[in-house]
Design a protein around this motif. Structure first.
Motif, PDB file in Angstrom:
ATOM      1  N   LYS A  20      24.888  27.832  29.770  1.00 21.41           N
ATOM      2  CA  LYS A  20      26.076  27.184  29.230  1.00 21.41           C
ATOM      3  C   LYS A  20      26.476  25.941  30.011  1.00 21.41           C
ATOM      4  CE  LYS A  20      27.941  31.554  27.419  1.00 21.41           C
ATOM      5  NZ  LYS A  20      29.114  32.467  27.416  1.00 21.41           N
ATOM      6  N   GLY A  21      25.784  25.677  31.122  1.00 24.57           N
ATOM      7  CA  GLY A  21      26.074  24.475  31.902  1.00 24.57           C
ATOM      8  C   GLY A  21      27.393  24.499  32.640  1.00 24.57           C
ATOM      9  N   ILE A  22      27.957  25.691  32.846  1.00 21.95           N
ATOM     10  CA  ILE A  22      29.227  25.799  33.577  1.00 21.95           C
ATOM     11  C   ILE A  22      28.970  25.637  35.071  1.00 21.95           C
ATOM     12  CG2 ILE A  22      31.121  27.371  34.168  1.00 21.95           C
ATOM     13  CD1 ILE A  22      30.861  28.563  31.375  1.00 21.95           C
ATOM     14  N   ARG A  23      29.798  24.817  35.732  1.00 18.95           N
ATOM     15  CA  ARG A  23      29.625  24.585  37.163  1.00 18.95           C
ATOM     16  C   ARG A  23      30.522  25.537  37.958  1.00 18.95           C
ATOM     17  NH1 ARG A  23      31.064  20.364  39.553  1.00 18.95           N
ATOM     18  NH2 ARG A  23      29.367  20.267  41.049  1.00 18.95           N
ATOM     19  N   CYS A  24      29.943  26.176  38.958  1.00 18.35           N
ATOM     20  CA  CYS A  24      30.673  27.072  39.858  1.00 18.35           C
ATOM     21  C   CYS A  24      30.385  26.645  41.295  1.00 18.35           C
ATOM     22  CB  CYS A  24      30.249  28.524  39.634  1.00 18.35           C
ATOM     23  SG  CYS A  24      30.561  29.150  37.971  1.00 18.35           S
ATOM     24  N   PRO A  25      31.145  25.687  41.825  1.00 12.17           N
ATOM     25  CA  PRO A  25      30.849  25.149  43.162  1.00 12.17           C
ATOM     26  C   PRO A  25      30.915  26.203  44.267  1.00 12.17           C
ATOM     27  CG  PRO A  25      32.410  23.752  41.985  1.00 12.17           C
ATOM     28  CD  PRO A  25      32.282  25.006  41.191  1.00 12.17           C
ATOM     29  N   VAL A  26      31.825  27.174  44.120  1.00 15.05           N
ATOM     30  CA  VAL A  26      31.992  28.190  45.155  1.00 15.05           C
ATOM     31  C   VAL A  26      31.837  29.578  44.542  1.00 15.05           C
ATOM     32  CG1 VAL A  26      33.503  29.161  46.931  1.00 15.05           C
ATOM     33  CG2 VAL A  26      33.570  26.704  46.439  1.00 15.05           C
ATOM     34  N   LEU A  27      30.888  30.349  45.072  1.00 18.98           N
ATOM     35  CA  LEU A  27      30.695  31.739  44.676  1.00 18.98           C
ATOM     36  C   LEU A  27      30.934  32.622  45.895  1.00 18.98           C
ATOM     37  CD1 LEU A  27      27.391  31.428  42.596  1.00 18.98           C
ATOM     38  CD2 LEU A  27      29.734  31.491  41.726  1.00 18.98           C
ATOM     39  N   ILE A  28      31.635  33.721  45.706  1.00 17.04           N
ATOM     40  CA  ILE A  28      31.897  34.675  46.786  1.00 17.04           C
ATOM     41  C   ILE A  28      31.245  35.998  46.420  1.00 17.04           C
ATOM     42  CG2 ILE A  28      33.644  35.893  48.137  1.00 17.04           C
ATOM     43  CD1 ILE A  28      35.619  33.665  47.395  1.00 17.04           C
ATOM     44  N   SER A  29      30.267  36.430  47.211  1.00 16.40           N
ATOM     45  CA  SER A  29      29.635  37.718  46.970  1.00 16.40           C
ATOM     46  C   SER A  29      30.494  38.832  47.571  1.00 16.40           C
ATOM     47  CB  SER A  29      28.232  37.768  47.577  1.00 16.40           C
ATOM     48  OG  SER A  29      27.706  39.081  47.464  1.00 16.40           O
ATOM     49  N   VAL A  30      30.889  39.787  46.738  1.00 15.04           N
ATOM     50  CA  VAL A  30      31.714  40.913  47.214  1.00 15.04           C
ATOM     51  C   VAL A  30      30.967  42.239  47.051  1.00 15.04           C
ATOM     52  CG1 VAL A  30      33.914  39.752  46.824  1.00 15.04           C
ATOM     53  CG2 VAL A  30      32.858  41.022  44.959  1.00 15.04           C
ATOM     54  N   ALA A  31      29.641  42.142  46.952  1.00  8.40           N
ATOM     55  CA  ALA A  31      28.832  43.332  46.668  1.00  8.40           C
ATOM     56  C   ALA A  31      28.947  44.388  47.761  1.00  8.40           C
ATOM     57  CB  ALA A  31      27.367  42.934  46.484  1.00  8.40           C
ATOM     58  N   HIS A  32      29.218  43.981  49.005  1.00  7.29           N
ATOM     59  CA  HIS A  32      29.203  44.939  50.111  1.00  7.29           C
ATOM     60  C   HIS A  32      30.572  45.100  50.768  1.00  7.29           C
ATOM     61  CE1 HIS A  32      24.889  45.063  49.689  1.00  7.29           C
ATOM     62  NE2 HIS A  32      24.839  43.749  49.784  1.00  7.29           N
ATOM     63  N   VAL A  33      31.629  44.766  50.042  1.00  2.00           N
ATOM     64  CA  VAL A  33      32.984  44.974  50.568  1.00  2.00           C
ATOM     65  C   VAL A  33      33.332  46.462  50.420  1.00  2.00           C
ATOM     66  CG1 VAL A  33      35.426  44.400  50.315  1.00  2.00           C
ATOM     67  CG2 VAL A  33      33.684  42.632  49.984  1.00  2.00           C
ATOM     68  N   PRO A  34      33.526  47.179  51.529  1.00  2.00           N
ATOM     69  CA  PRO A  34      33.746  48.633  51.452  1.00  2.00           C
ATOM     70  C   PRO A  34      34.922  49.025  50.562  1.00  2.00           C
ATOM     71  CG  PRO A  34      33.354  47.966  53.726  1.00  2.00           C
ATOM     72  CD  PRO A  34      33.494  46.703  52.927  1.00  2.00           C
ATOM     73  N   GLU A  35      36.015  48.243  50.623  1.00  2.00           N
ATOM     74  CA  GLU A  35      37.214  48.605  49.851  1.00  2.00           C
ATOM     75  C   GLU A  35      37.000  48.519  48.347  1.00  2.00           C
ATOM     76  OE1 GLU A  35      38.537  47.064  53.864  1.00  2.00           O
ATOM     77  OE2 GLU A  35      37.057  46.499  52.347  1.00  2.00           O
ATOM     78  N   LEU A  36      35.915  47.854  47.928  1.00  2.00           N
ATOM     79  CA  LEU A  36      35.622  47.738  46.501  1.00  2.00           C
ATOM     80  C   LEU A  36      34.527  48.703  46.052  1.00  2.00           C
ATOM     81  CD1 LEU A  36      35.598  43.836  46.081  1.00  2.00           C
ATOM     82  CD2 LEU A  36      37.443  45.413  45.511  1.00  2.00           C
ATOM     83  N   ASN A  37      33.985  49.471  46.976  1.00  2.00           N
ATOM     84  CA  ASN A  37      32.809  50.283  46.649  1.00  2.00           C
ATOM     85  C   ASN A  37      33.027  51.783  46.814  1.00  2.00           C
ATOM     86  OD1 ASN A  37      30.218  48.650  46.004  1.00  2.00           O
ATOM     87  ND2 ASN A  37      31.243  47.460  47.593  1.00  2.00           N
ATOM     88  N   HIS A  38      34.267  52.223  46.794  1.00  2.00           N
ATOM     89  CA  HIS A  38      34.550  53.648  46.939  1.00  2.00           C
ATOM     90  C   HIS A  38      34.733  54.319  45.580  1.00  2.00           C
ATOM     91  CE1 HIS A  38      38.612  51.943  46.400  1.00  2.00           C
ATOM     92  NE2 HIS A  38      38.871  53.099  45.827  1.00  2.00           N
ATOM     93  N   ILE A  39      34.472  55.597  45.534  1.00  2.00           N
ATOM     94  CA  ILE A  39      34.864  56.446  44.408  1.00  2.00           C
ATOM     95  C   ILE A  39      35.510  57.685  45.013  1.00  2.00           C
ATOM     96  CG2 ILE A  39      34.157  57.706  42.348  1.00  2.00           C
ATOM     97  CD1 ILE A  39      31.765  55.960  42.068  1.00  2.00           C
ATOM     98  N   ARG A  40      36.782  57.904  44.688  1.00  2.00           N
ATOM     99  CA  ARG A  40      37.520  59.028  45.267  1.00  2.00           C
ATOM    100  C   ARG A  40      38.056  59.949  44.181  1.00  2.00           C
ATOM    101  NH1 ARG A  40      39.813  54.939  48.745  1.00  2.00           N
ATOM    102  NH2 ARG A  40      41.618  54.869  47.359  1.00  2.00           N
ATOM    103  N   VAL A  41      37.948  61.240  44.412  1.00  2.00           N
ATOM    104  CA  VAL A  41      38.557  62.225  43.516  1.00  2.00           C
ATOM    105  C   VAL A  41      39.993  62.448  43.974  1.00  2.00           C
ATOM    106  CG1 VAL A  41      38.454  64.585  42.631  1.00  2.00           C
ATOM    107  CG2 VAL A  41      36.335  63.331  43.073  1.00  2.00           C
ATOM    108  N   GLU A  42      40.940  62.100  43.110  1.00  2.00           N
ATOM    109  CA  GLU A  42      42.356  62.257  43.416  1.00  2.00           C
ATOM    110  C   GLU A  42      42.943  63.393  42.569  1.00  2.00           C
ATOM    111  OE1 GLU A  42      43.582  60.467  45.738  1.00  2.00           O
ATOM    112  OE2 GLU A  42      42.535  58.531  45.818  1.00  2.00           O
ATOM    113  N   ASP A  43      44.203  63.754  42.857  1.00  2.00           N
ATOM    114  CA  ASP A  43      44.856  64.821  42.093  1.00  2.00           C
ATOM    115  C   ASP A  43      44.987  64.469  40.613  1.00  2.00           C
ATOM    116  OD1 ASP A  43      45.120  66.304  44.390  1.00  2.00           O
ATOM    117  OD2 ASP A  43      47.179  65.632  44.796  1.00  2.00           O
ATOM    118  N   ASP A  44      45.197  63.178  40.334  1.00  2.00           N
ATOM    119  CA  ASP A  44      45.439  62.775  38.946  1.00  2.00           C
ATOM    120  C   ASP A  44      44.221  62.151  38.273  1.00  2.00           C
ATOM    121  OD1 ASP A  44      45.423  60.564  40.548  1.00  2.00           O
ATOM    122  OD2 ASP A  44      47.222  59.636  39.686  1.00  2.00           O
ATOM    123  N   GLY A  45      43.068  62.137  38.966  1.00  2.00           N
ATOM    124  CA  GLY A  45      41.868  61.585  38.338  1.00  2.00           C
ATOM    125  C   GLY A  45      40.910  60.997  39.354  1.00  2.00           C
TER     126      GLY A  45
END
Length: 223
Positions: free
Chosen positions: A26-51
């Motif tokens: 599509k020719g869209i320009r993205c001058p700055v990309l931030i990789s968040v693939a290994h940010v721990p706070e974004l990679n958790h799965i927790r079983v909580e009381d409500d789900g």
């Protein structure tokens, strides 16, 4: 969040499957990309009381593994939504894409033919959103999508996690997808459907229902 504050227009990437298409085709320009693939706070799965609390960076293949485990451990009535998600993700792109594509990336892309966004809306999940100052707010999925590839996020916010609730007794969720091919194909139309039943005067009545379609409007659309 520090990088996001310094570069408000930066695109966050994990699998890069969407941004890669935009840049290359599509020719869209993205001058700055931030990789968040290994940010721990974004990679958790927790079983909580409500789900289940699902980090936005969790890969779809990881999500399926956890959903299957939870499905087997919890009472059957609590996991109707979980079984619908497992079935829908089975036909989501191919194995390679599912191994790198993230939950949050698919949500924030806000594709009108997303296989999962109609389900998130129908199920009634809440999205947790954080800004560059650390403030956290929640937004119902059905209010998050605002237009064609437009979502309820400012330039200083990112999607933090998805709160997937347990189902109640006599609450049923089903998925639907129609495409040209059975697997590894985009949808012509898809849907997430939730129906709640209750018994009154020895009769079963529909107490609540929500049916959300993809592929029929610029955004996932509730009937």
């Amino acid at each position: 969040m520090d990088l996001k504050a310094r570069f408000p227009d930066a695109r966050l990437v994990i699998g890069n499957s969407e941004v890669g298409i935009e840049v290359r085709l599509k020719g869209i320009r993205c001058p700055v990309l931030i990789s968040v693939a290994h940010v721990p706070e974004l990679n958790h799965i927790r079983v909580e009381d409500d789900g289940l609390e699902i980090g936005a960076g969790v890969k779809l293949s990881q999500l399926v593994d956890v959903l299957k485990k939870v499905r087997n451990d919890r009472p059957e009535y609590e996991t109707s939504s979980y079984r619908a998600l497992i079935e829908q993700i089975k036909w989501f792109a191919g194995t390679q894409i599912r191994n790198i594509a993230s939950v949050g990336g698919n949500i924030c892309t806000a594709s009108p033919i997303s296989d999962l966004n109609p389900l998130w809306m129908a199920i009634g999940v809440k999205f947790r959103i954080i800004d560059c100052k650390g403030n956290v707010r929640t937004c119902l999925a059905k209010k998050f999508f605002q237009g064609y590839r437009e979502v309820d996020l400012t330039s200083s916010e990112i999607l933090l996690s998805v709160s997937l609730p347990w189902n109640k007794p006599f609450e049923f969720v089903k998925e639907f997808k129609q495409s040209h091919r059975r697997g590894d194909d985009i949808a012509i139309v898809n849907a997430g459907m939730r129906v709640c039943l209750e018994e009154k005067d020895k009769k079963w009545l529909v107490s609540d229902a929500l049916i959300v379609y993809g592929g029929v409007a610029p955004l996932s659309f509730a009937a």
